[in-house]
Design an enzyme around this catalytic site. Structure first.
Site, PDB file in Angstrom:
ATOM      1  N   HIS A  30       0.837  -1.222   0.000  1.00  0.00           N
ATOM      2  CA  HIS A  30       0.000   0.000   0.000  1.00  0.00           C
ATOM      3  C   HIS A  30       0.863   1.260   0.000  1.00  0.00           C
ATOM      4  CE1 HIS A  30      -3.359  -2.673   1.243  1.00  0.00           C
ATOM      5  NE2 HIS A  30      -2.402  -3.259   1.938  1.00  0.00           N
ATOM      6  N   SER A  85      15.201  21.094 -16.778  1.00  0.00           N
ATOM      7  CA  SER A  85      14.011  21.901 -17.012  1.00  0.00           C
ATOM      8  C   SER A  85      14.420  23.178 -17.730  1.00  0.00           C
ATOM      9  CB  SER A  85      13.364  22.239 -15.667  1.00  0.00           C
ATOM     10  OG  SER A  85      12.572  23.404 -15.795  1.00  0.00           O
ATOM     11  N   LYS A 106      16.426  21.535 -11.618  1.00  0.00           N
ATOM     12  CA  LYS A 106      15.747  20.273 -11.909  1.00  0.00           C
ATOM     13  C   LYS A 106      16.612  19.250 -12.634  1.00  0.00           C
ATOM     14  CE  LYS A 106      11.976  19.279 -11.394  1.00  0.00           C
ATOM     15  NZ  LYS A 106      10.728  19.671 -12.066  1.00  0.00           N
ATOM     16  N   GLU A 138       9.960   7.962 -17.055  1.00  0.00           N
ATOM     17  CA  GLU A 138       8.603   8.485 -17.277  1.00  0.00           C
ATOM     18  C   GLU A 138       8.096   8.094 -18.663  1.00  0.00           C
ATOM     19  OE1 GLU A 138       7.878  12.749 -15.816  1.00  0.00           O
ATOM     20  OE2 GLU A 138      10.035  12.492 -15.629  1.00  0.00           O
TER      21      GLU A 138
END
Ligand code: ARG
Length: 461
Positions: free
Chosen positions: A157, A278, A284, A291
């Site tokens: 979980h 970024s 970043k 992804e």
């Protein structure tokens, strides 16, 4: 342009129809298999006495020349010739004349032709998937080996559940990618059936030695029902289903890399070479590679659903709808191959932050199950033990303490069965080493597994 099927037509095909029905923009990719199939077919025609040795040789050398031209991108595919099969046949006729070039389509239809092409293609790509999966599995074993000292919280979980070895967690992916390989082996078997000789649908009225064709093309079996042979696309669906499952596994791994590389976890550092920045936020470092692997999984699953949907309402035998199988297949192949390859590269360069993982183990109650198991060893039923430890957790939590802060007397307040050794029993190391069972996270077991898997990977596929 004269169509190979133009005999019964008076008017030219509309340009819009040509554009709509043409598949050459994507099925040109099948050219090497189409040519291989045609060469085997020419030899089979000769063996059956349907064409002479000279005619067969002329056809074969011209087919080989065309293959070379295609390889060098010197062959011009034409939209008006619809697909790869007719483009190549038309070139043969143009170069050898209709009396020789026109022989190749004896005892053949594009329906069995496209089936042989895609079967050869799927076989080749199933083998490639098996190879790529093996590479990623070996990288996973290496990672597990290298990080054998690292402990981490295992989650259920997404809540901290029980301590495990990072290696044990990583090797879970070995299992997934191993099952994926087995699935691709089944794809290989499903595709390994030679359909030529089925003709349009009813079989051909010539005594072709189909076993001979199969042998030439490296197939182990020949199809036994011509109607099925031209309308079966299960082997493509098998590939797509296996690719979807493998992508789903890659996607779960990718998701963990995204999650674990966030500052909130800090468990893993992605190599600069596999991350991007970024355009606005200078600090970043984004995990775009995992992804995108996660994102592309949707495409592959989409391709499976797309072809299943195409096939589900088709009466027998061949229907032009089936031409839609190719883009789905090619897209899945390209996506799977690229994803497996880049994830292997990424994995071989990630760094795990053992300290961060250890830190995540110390803050709470990760070994509460071990306290319950301790009581079980002292004769308490597991359910009762669970209740006692639950109360201990609630009490400690309300006092701002962790399980590791409790003294023996704290423990004994809840049960007289707790002795001095409870302090050791709830240590992370004890928790891990106690799970010394086949499939468990104890270091001995994981080390043994690594050895077994290395041996297995060295063996023949
Ligand atoms: N381009 C076609 C396909 O991919 C080849 C088979 C065409 N057969 C036919 N009867 N039109 O399905």
């Amino acid at each position: 342009m004269k169509k190979p099927w133009g005999g019964r037509f008076k008017d030219d095909t509309s340009g819009e129809v040509e554009a709509f029905t043409s598949s050459i923009s994507f099925d040109a990719r099948l050219a090497p298999y189409d040519i291989g199939g045609s060469i085997a077919h020419a030899k089979t025609l000769e063996r059956a006495g349907l064409i002479s040795k000279e005619e067969a040789n002329d056809l074969i050398s011209e087919l080989e020349r065309i293959a070379k031209e295609i390889g060098k991108e010197k062959f011009r595919f034409k939209n008006a010739l619809e697909d790869v099969h007719m483009n190549i046949e038309a070139a043969l006729i143009k170069r050898l004349g209709e009396d020789v070039g026109g022989l190749i389509h004896t005892a053949r239809s594009r329906n069995d032709q496209v089936a042989v092409d895609t079967r050869l293609f799927v076989k080749m790509e199933a083998r490639r998937a098996i190879d790529l999966l093996k590479e990623i599995r070996i990288t996973i074993i290496d990672l597990a080996d290298k990080n054998i000292e690292v402990v981490m919280p295992g989650y259920t979980h997404l809540q901290r559940a029980q301590p495990i070895l990072l290696s044990h967690h990583l090797l879970a992916y070995w299992e997934m990618f191993h099952r994926d390989s087995l699935r691709f082996k089944n794809v290989l078997t499903a595709a390994d059936v030679m359909p030529l000789g089925s003709g349009a649908l009813a079989g051909v009225p010539y005594r072709l030695d189909r076993e001979y064709t199969a042998k030439l093309l490296g197939f182990s079996r020949i199809s036994t029902n011509s109607v099925d042979a031209v309308s079966d696309r299960d082997y493509i669906l098998d590939y797509l289903a296996s690719a979807s499952i493998a992508m789903m596994h890659l996607s779960r791994l990718a998701e963990e890399l995204v999650l674990f590389s966030s500052a909130e976890y800090g468990f893993v550092t992605l190599p600069d070479r596999y991350a991007t920045g970024s355009s606005i936020m200078p600090q970043k470092k984004n995990p775009d590679v995992p992804e995108l692997v996660r994102g592309k999984t949707g495409r592959v699953i989409g391709n499976l659903v797309s072809l299943l949907t195409t096939m589900k309402g088709l009466p027998l035998a061949y229907m032009r709808d089936m031409q839609e199988d190719k883009e789905a297949l090619f897209d899945a192949v390209d996506t799977l191959n690229a994803s497996l390859s880049i994830m292997e590269g990424l994995l071989s360069a990630v760094r795990f932050n053992g300290d961060k993982m250890k830190e995540a183990l110390t803050g709470g109650f990760i070994t509460a199950t071990d306290a319950a198991d301790y009581l079980v060893r002292k004769g308490v039923s597991f359910r009762e033990a669970h209740g006692i430890v639950g109360k201990i957790v609630a009490d400690a939590e309300s006092r701002g303490k962790t399980l590791f802060d409790l003294s023996v007397s704290d423990w004994r307040e809840f049960s007289p069965r707790f002795d001095d050794d409870i302090i050791d029993a709830v240590k992370v190391e004890s928790s891990i080493s106690s799970r010394n069972i086949v499939g468990g996270t104890a270091r001995e077991r994981v080390v043994e597994t690594i050895k077994t898997l290395r041996k297995l990977e060295k063996g023949k596929e």
